[in-house]
Design a protein around this motif. Structure first.
Motif, PDB file in Angstrom:
ATOM      1  N   PRO A 238     -38.731   3.578 -25.623  1.00 57.21           N
ATOM      2  CA  PRO A 238     -37.769   4.614 -26.022  1.00 57.21           C
ATOM      3  C   PRO A 238     -36.510   4.552 -25.174  1.00 57.21           C
ATOM      4  CG  PRO A 238     -39.575   5.563 -24.770  1.00 57.21           C
ATOM      5  CD  PRO A 238     -39.957   4.143 -25.048  1.00 57.21           C
ATOM      6  N   LEU A 239     -35.390   4.900 -25.808  1.00 56.96           N
ATOM      7  CA  LEU A 239     -34.116   4.886 -25.095  1.00 56.96           C
ATOM      8  C   LEU A 239     -34.112   5.912 -23.970  1.00 56.96           C
ATOM      9  CD1 LEU A 239     -31.224   3.745 -25.038  1.00 56.96           C
ATOM     10  CD2 LEU A 239     -30.571   5.551 -26.650  1.00 56.96           C
ATOM     11  N   MET A 240     -34.673   7.082 -24.232  1.00 56.32           N
ATOM     12  CA  MET A 240     -34.739   8.149 -23.241  1.00 56.32           C
ATOM     13  C   MET A 240     -36.155   8.701 -23.208  1.00 56.32           C
ATOM     14  SD  MET A 240     -32.679  11.764 -22.983  1.00 56.32           S
ATOM     15  CE  MET A 240     -33.786  12.476 -24.198  1.00 56.32           C
ATOM     16  N   PRO A 241     -37.021   8.137 -22.373  1.00 56.21           N
ATOM     17  CA  PRO A 241     -38.407   8.618 -22.322  1.00 56.21           C
ATOM     18  C   PRO A 241     -38.477  10.110 -22.043  1.00 56.21           C
ATOM     19  CG  PRO A 241     -38.144   6.586 -21.057  1.00 56.21           C
ATOM     20  CD  PRO A 241     -36.761   7.048 -21.423  1.00 56.21           C
ATOM     21  N   VAL A 242     -39.022  10.849 -22.983  1.00 56.81           N
ATOM     22  CA  VAL A 242     -39.070  12.310 -22.857  1.00 56.81           C
ATOM     23  C   VAL A 242     -39.973  12.733 -21.709  1.00 56.81           C
ATOM     24  CG1 VAL A 242     -39.647  14.453 -24.069  1.00 56.81           C
ATOM     25  CG2 VAL A 242     -38.565  12.569 -25.313  1.00 56.81           C
ATOM     26  N   ARG A 243     -40.931  11.871 -21.355  1.00 51.70           N
ATOM     27  CA  ARG A 243     -41.858  12.233 -20.276  1.00 51.70           C
ATOM     28  C   ARG A 243     -41.134  12.480 -18.955  1.00 51.70           C
ATOM     29  NH1 ARG A 243     -42.271   6.756 -20.862  1.00 51.70           N
ATOM     30  NH2 ARG A 243     -41.844   5.511 -18.988  1.00 51.70           N
ATOM     31  N   LEU A 244     -39.958  11.888 -18.806  1.00 51.80           N
ATOM     32  CA  LEU A 244     -39.210  12.107 -17.573  1.00 51.80           C
ATOM     33  C   LEU A 244     -38.902  13.582 -17.365  1.00 51.80           C
ATOM     34  CD1 LEU A 244     -36.648   9.156 -17.787  1.00 51.80           C
ATOM     35  CD2 LEU A 244     -38.591   9.324 -16.227  1.00 51.80           C
ATOM     36  N   TRP A 245     -38.610  14.273 -18.448  1.00 45.01           N
ATOM     37  CA  TRP A 245     -38.216  15.676 -18.350  1.00 45.01           C
ATOM     38  C   TRP A 245     -39.401  16.601 -18.071  1.00 45.01           C
ATOM     39  CZ3 TRP A 245     -33.224  16.515 -17.806  1.00 45.01           C
ATOM     40  CH2 TRP A 245     -32.335  15.564 -18.309  1.00 45.01           C
ATOM     41  N   ARG A 246     -40.609  16.060 -18.134  1.00 42.15           N
ATOM     42  CA  ARG A 246     -41.776  16.879 -17.785  1.00 42.15           C
ATOM     43  C   ARG A 246     -41.921  17.038 -16.277  1.00 42.15           C
ATOM     44  NH1 ARG A 246     -44.398  13.376 -21.845  1.00 42.15           N
ATOM     45  NH2 ARG A 246     -44.276  14.438 -23.858  1.00 42.15           N
ATOM     46  N   ASN A 247     -41.201  16.222 -15.539  1.00 40.14           N
ATOM     47  CA  ASN A 247     -41.137  16.362 -14.077  1.00 40.14           C
ATOM     48  C   ASN A 247     -40.129  17.468 -13.774  1.00 40.14           C
ATOM     49  OD1 ASN A 247     -40.466  16.131 -11.319  1.00 40.14           O
ATOM     50  ND2 ASN A 247     -40.847  13.928 -11.305  1.00 40.14           N
ATOM     51  N   LYS A 248     -40.634  18.646 -13.475  1.00 42.86           N
ATOM     52  CA  LYS A 248     -39.758  19.814 -13.336  1.00 42.86           C
ATOM     53  C   LYS A 248     -38.759  19.665 -12.197  1.00 42.86           C
ATOM     54  CE  LYS A 248     -43.135  23.017 -15.302  1.00 42.86           C
ATOM     55  NZ  LYS A 248     -43.980  24.243 -15.072  1.00 42.86           N
ATOM     56  N   GLY A 249     -39.223  19.127 -11.074  1.00 37.21           N
ATOM     57  CA  GLY A 249     -38.317  18.947  -9.947  1.00 37.21           C
ATOM     58  C   GLY A 249     -37.174  18.007 -10.289  1.00 37.21           C
ATOM     59  N   TRP A 250     -37.495  16.901 -10.936  1.00 35.26           N
ATOM     60  CA  TRP A 250     -36.470  15.936 -11.327  1.00 35.26           C
ATOM     61  C   TRP A 250     -35.496  16.560 -12.330  1.00 35.26           C
ATOM     62  CZ3 TRP A 250     -35.182  13.525 -16.013  1.00 35.26           C
ATOM     63  CH2 TRP A 250     -34.331  12.417 -15.902  1.00 35.26           C
ATOM     64  N   SER A 251     -36.024  17.309 -13.291  1.00 36.12           N
ATOM     65  CA  SER A 251     -35.172  17.947 -14.302  1.00 36.12           C
ATOM     66  C   SER A 251     -34.186  18.918 -13.668  1.00 36.12           C
ATOM     67  CB  SER A 251     -36.041  18.686 -15.332  1.00 36.12           C
ATOM     68  OG  SER A 251     -36.915  17.798 -15.995  1.00 36.12           O
ATOM     69  N   VAL A 252     -34.669  19.700 -12.701  1.00 31.45           N
ATOM     70  CA  VAL A 252     -33.798  20.654 -12.006  1.00 31.45           C
ATOM     71  C   VAL A 252     -32.688  19.915 -11.260  1.00 31.45           C
ATOM     72  CG1 VAL A 252     -33.694  22.296 -10.101  1.00 31.45           C
ATOM     73  CG2 VAL A 252     -35.504  22.494 -11.816  1.00 31.45           C
ATOM     74  N   ILE A 253     -33.065  18.849 -10.552  1.00 29.35           N
ATOM     75  CA  ILE A 253     -32.084  18.087  -9.785  1.00 29.35           C
ATOM     76  C   ILE A 253     -31.028  17.478 -10.702  1.00 29.35           C
ATOM     77  CG2 ILE A 253     -31.803  15.907  -8.529  1.00 29.35           C
ATOM     78  CD1 ILE A 253     -32.513  18.202  -6.744  1.00 29.35           C
ATOM     79  N   ILE A 254     -31.440  16.954 -11.837  1.00 23.23           N
ATOM     80  CA  ILE A 254     -30.498  16.327 -12.770  1.00 23.23           C
ATOM     81  C   ILE A 254     -29.506  17.358 -13.306  1.00 23.23           C
ATOM     82  CG2 ILE A 254     -30.284  15.215 -15.027  1.00 23.23           C
ATOM     83  CD1 ILE A 254     -31.193  13.390 -12.735  1.00 23.23           C
ATOM     84  N   ILE A 255     -29.989  18.552 -13.636  1.00 27.43           N
ATOM     85  CA  ILE A 255     -29.089  19.587 -14.157  1.00 27.43           C
ATOM     86  C   ILE A 255     -28.110  20.034 -13.066  1.00 27.43           C
ATOM     87  CG2 ILE A 255     -28.962  21.919 -15.105  1.00 27.43           C
ATOM     88  CD1 ILE A 255     -31.666  21.393 -16.443  1.00 27.43           C
ATOM     89  N   LEU A 256     -28.594  20.193 -11.842  1.00 22.37           N
ATOM     90  CA  LEU A 256     -27.707  20.572 -10.740  1.00 22.37           C
ATOM     91  C   LEU A 256     -26.685  19.479 -10.457  1.00 22.37           C
ATOM     92  CD1 LEU A 256     -30.265  22.215  -8.291  1.00 22.37           C
ATOM     93  CD2 LEU A 256     -28.471  23.355  -9.581  1.00 22.37           C
ATOM     94  N   TRP A 257     -27.111  18.230 -10.515  1.00 22.89           N
ATOM     95  CA  TRP A 257     -26.200  17.094 -10.358  1.00 22.89           C
ATOM     96  C   TRP A 257     -25.128  17.122 -11.447  1.00 22.89           C
ATOM     97  CZ3 TRP A 257     -27.878  11.303 -11.287  1.00 22.89           C
ATOM     98  CH2 TRP A 257     -26.865  10.456 -10.833  1.00 22.89           C
ATOM     99  N   SER A 258     -25.563  17.427 -12.655  1.00 23.21           N
ATOM    100  CA  SER A 258     -24.642  17.454 -13.798  1.00 23.21           C
ATOM    101  C   SER A 258     -23.639  18.591 -13.695  1.00 23.21           C
ATOM    102  CB  SER A 258     -25.450  17.578 -15.105  1.00 23.21           C
ATOM    103  OG  SER A 258     -26.398  16.544 -15.233  1.00 23.21           O
ATOM    104  N   LEU A 259     -24.113  19.774 -13.328  1.00 24.68           N
ATOM    105  CA  LEU A 259     -23.206  20.915 -13.216  1.00 24.68           C
ATOM    106  C   LEU A 259     -22.211  20.720 -12.073  1.00 24.68           C
ATOM    107  CD1 LEU A 259     -25.715  23.866 -13.808  1.00 24.68           C
ATOM    108  CD2 LEU A 259     -23.967  23.034 -15.382  1.00 24.68           C
ATOM    109  N   GLY A 260     -22.666  20.101 -11.003  1.00 19.71           N
ATOM    110  CA  GLY A 260     -21.749  19.792  -9.910  1.00 19.71           C
ATOM    111  C   GLY A 260     -20.689  18.795 -10.332  1.00 19.71           C
ATOM    112  N   ALA A 261     -21.114  17.780 -11.091  1.00 17.81           N
ATOM    113  CA  ALA A 261     -20.154  16.790 -11.585  1.00 17.81           C
ATOM    114  C   ALA A 261     -19.152  17.428 -12.540  1.00 17.81           C
ATOM    115  CB  ALA A 261     -20.889  15.652 -12.284  1.00 17.81           C
ATOM    116  N   ALA A 262     -19.606  18.422 -13.290  1.00 18.43           N
ATOM    117  CA  ALA A 262     -18.692  19.113 -14.201  1.00 18.43           C
ATOM    118  C   ALA A 262     -17.562  19.783 -13.434  1.00 18.43           C
ATOM    119  CB  ALA A 262     -19.452  20.158 -15.022  1.00 18.43           C
ATOM    120  N   VAL A 263     -17.860  20.289 -12.239  1.00 20.09           N
ATOM    121  CA  VAL A 263     -16.823  20.877 -11.395  1.00 20.09           C
ATOM    122  C   VAL A 263     -15.812  19.811 -10.992  1.00 20.09           C
ATOM    123  CG1 VAL A 263     -16.357  21.976  -9.177  1.00 20.09           C
ATOM    124  CG2 VAL A 263     -18.352  22.682 -10.523  1.00 20.09           C
ATOM    125  N   TYR A 264     -16.319  18.626 -10.613  1.00 17.23           N
ATOM    126  CA  TYR A 264     -15.415  17.541 -10.215  1.00 17.23           C
ATOM    127  C   TYR A 264     -14.476  17.158 -11.356  1.00 17.23           C
ATOM    128  CZ  TYR A 264     -13.829  12.749  -9.803  1.00 17.23           C
ATOM    129  OH  TYR A 264     -13.049  11.624  -9.833  1.00 17.23           O
TER     130      TYR A 264
END
Length: 526
Positions: A238-264
């Motif tokens: 799969p292009l984007m393995p959905v199982r990755l998002w089942r890792n809650k810690g990783w999902s939180v970090i990715i969203i925080l990384w994304s929101l921070g980048a949005a500020v930049y």
């Protein structure tokens, strides 16, 4: 919760030590190599140092392809425009990187990194040539699209540099870098249509028009379809393995990384234009150039601040994200009379968000379930970062455009007419203040220095009110981030001396720095 770090060590025939780790929190590290078991001189070899330099230079080129153009879009538009689609110079870069980084991470995990990185840099070089020679805005958008495709590879530094150094040194390694199928069709078209609809709304077409509603709805349906396709179709890769998002810690970090980048990205687009409109008349053009670089300097400084502190990263993220969000929202208190305050707030907001950037980008490579999928996980995370950044940046620019369409007509013409400018000259005044050339000012009939000063001040105030709305709107995204930061994972126990990937000498199976007697066949090499 206690963490079981028990593991036994297996000495393999190749002389290297590998760890057979039973615990879930260190799963996937059974193929790594302990740094002390690498050949002497490995980290001083030309191969290793050259790889680090190449990754850093590549990253610098990928960032520069966007950040060099973003502060001067108004001047570019005046030079080879004007064009109503100017915002797509920035959005095309964000769009292509958000899509491309999924491919880079997943495909290079399967087929290796080298030739994909060479090809990506070549495409970025071609895009730079197109942009440098662009005769108009559409050509510039095409060139920026190529740069974005190349940047999909160039911005994949997080896993490229993270996997060739010990885990505990990934923060410093990334700081070094800073110093320098069907599913595909659905996500590409879906994201493009969705962003087009948002960027058109209230600017080129009314929000209730068929153009806006149709593109937004169509794009949303395609994006939803893409996620269902990736989740439920029996895809081998799969292009984007959905199982990755089942890792809650990783999902939180990715969203925080994304929101921070949005500020930049928001600061990179909004701050230079804000500084030019509100403060150029007082401090001059050259000083505005310095002002425009404040946000980029703050981001870079914050990234360096965050790299030495390898412990308590979850508490650091909570603190720096919250503080950065507060300073960003405080920008709403700035007006044409507060250039110093605005510059300080921009720098501090960027500093703490840059700190958040290096922490989140590095932790995202550490907290994944399986280190053998570091490219896939970081590629998906980087794509999410670009996707969310694109959405937020589009929202900010649309809010600004819509507010300016209200504040300028409501404040500038009445001030000009009250000062004595003929009503028939108001349109020419607005054209002249946008162009800023002596010829444009001389074409305004009935204009005197006193009227001009009053009109410029009203124009600055109208812009200031619009920018205030934009900075207040950031609270909505920042608030989500502050709440999510509570759930940041603690990765302190994972900061080991294990190296995920070892470099080998070209044309041989020998680990860099190793003699022929100790030749090994690595499971995975760059």
């Amino acid at each position: 919760m206690s963490v079981d770090k028990t593991a036994h060590v297996e000495h393999t025939d190749d002389g290297l030590t590998r760890h057979d780790l039973d615990t879930e929190d260190v799963r996937g590290r059974d193929f790594t190599v302990e740094a002390s078991n690498l050949p002497p001189g490995y980290f001083r070899s030309l191969t290793f140092l050259g790889s680090m330099f190449a990754i850093g230079a590549s990253f610098a080129a990928g960032v520069g392809g966007f950040s060099f153009a973003a502060p001067i879009l108004a001047q570019i538009n005046a030079d080879i425009g004007p064009d109503a689609n100017l915002t797509w110079v920035a959005l095309s870069y964000l769009l292509t990187t958000s899509i491309g980084m999924i491919f880079v991470g997943r495909v290079t995990d399967i087929f290796g990194r080298r030739w994909f990185f060479i090809t990506g840099n070549s495409i970025g070089l071609l895009g730079s040539i197109v942009c440098a020679t662009a005769p108009n805005i559409p050509a510039l958008i095409a060139g920026e699209t190529l740069i974005g495709v190349g940047a999909s590879v160039q911005l994949s530094y997080a896993f490229a540099v993270g996997e060739i150094v010990p885990t505990k040194w990934r923060f410093l390694a990334q700081a070094f870098v800073y110093s320098f199928q069907i599913g595909t069709l659905m996500v590409t078209l879906g994201l493009m249509l969705f962003l087009m609809g948002i960027s058109w709304g209230g600017v080129l077409h009314p929000w209730k028009s068929g153009h806006v509603i149709g593109t937004i709805v169509s794009g949303a349906i395609l994006l939803i379809g893409f996620f269902f396709y990736e989740a439920y179709m029996p895809l081998k890769e799969p292009l984007m393995p959905v199982r990755l998002w089942r890792n809650k810690g990783w999902s939180v970090i990715i969203i925080l990384w994304s929101l921070g980048a949005a500020v930049y990205y928001a600061l990179a687009i909004l701050w230079p234009s804000m500084a030019a409109v509100l403060y150029a008349g007082t401090h001059g053009t050259s000083w505005i150039g310095v002002f425009s670089s404040i946000s980029s300097c703050g981001i870079l400084f914050g990234e360096f601040c965050g790299c030495p502190w390898k412990r308590w990263t979850h508490w650091q993220i909570r603190a720096v994200f919250t503080i950065g969000s507060i300073f960003l929202a405080c920008m709403a208190t700035c007006d044409p009379d507060t250039p110093v305050r605005a510059a300080i707030f921009v720098f501090l907001a960027a500093l703490f968000i840059g700190w958040n950037e290096i922490l989140c980008s590095t932790v995202s490579t550490i907290c994944i379930d399986d280190q053998r999928e570091i490219g896939t996980a970081t590629g998906v995370g980087g794509s999410s970062r670009s996707f969310i950044s694109t959405i937020c940046s589009t929202v900010y620019t649309v809010i600004l455009s819509n507010r300016l369409a209200q504040t300028i007509p409501a404040q500038v013409p009445p001030a000009l007419v009250a000062a004595g400018l003929p009503t028939s000259s108001v349109a020419d005044f607005l054209t002249a203040i946008a162009a800023g050339t002596p010829a444009a000012w001389s074409a305004v009939k009935g204009l005197t220095p006193q009227i001009q000063a009053i009109g410029v001040r009203a124009y600055q105030q109208a812009n200031s009110d619009a920018y205030k709305t934009v900075f207040l709107s950031t609270i909505a995204f920042s608030g989500i981030g502050v709440i999510l930061s509570i759930f940041c994972p603690n990765v302190d126990h994972l900061l080991s001396s294990d190296v995920a990937v070892t470099l080998r000498e070209r044309g041989t199976e020998r680990v860099v720095g190793e003699g022929k007697e100790g030749a090994v066949e690595e499971e995975k090499a760059v």
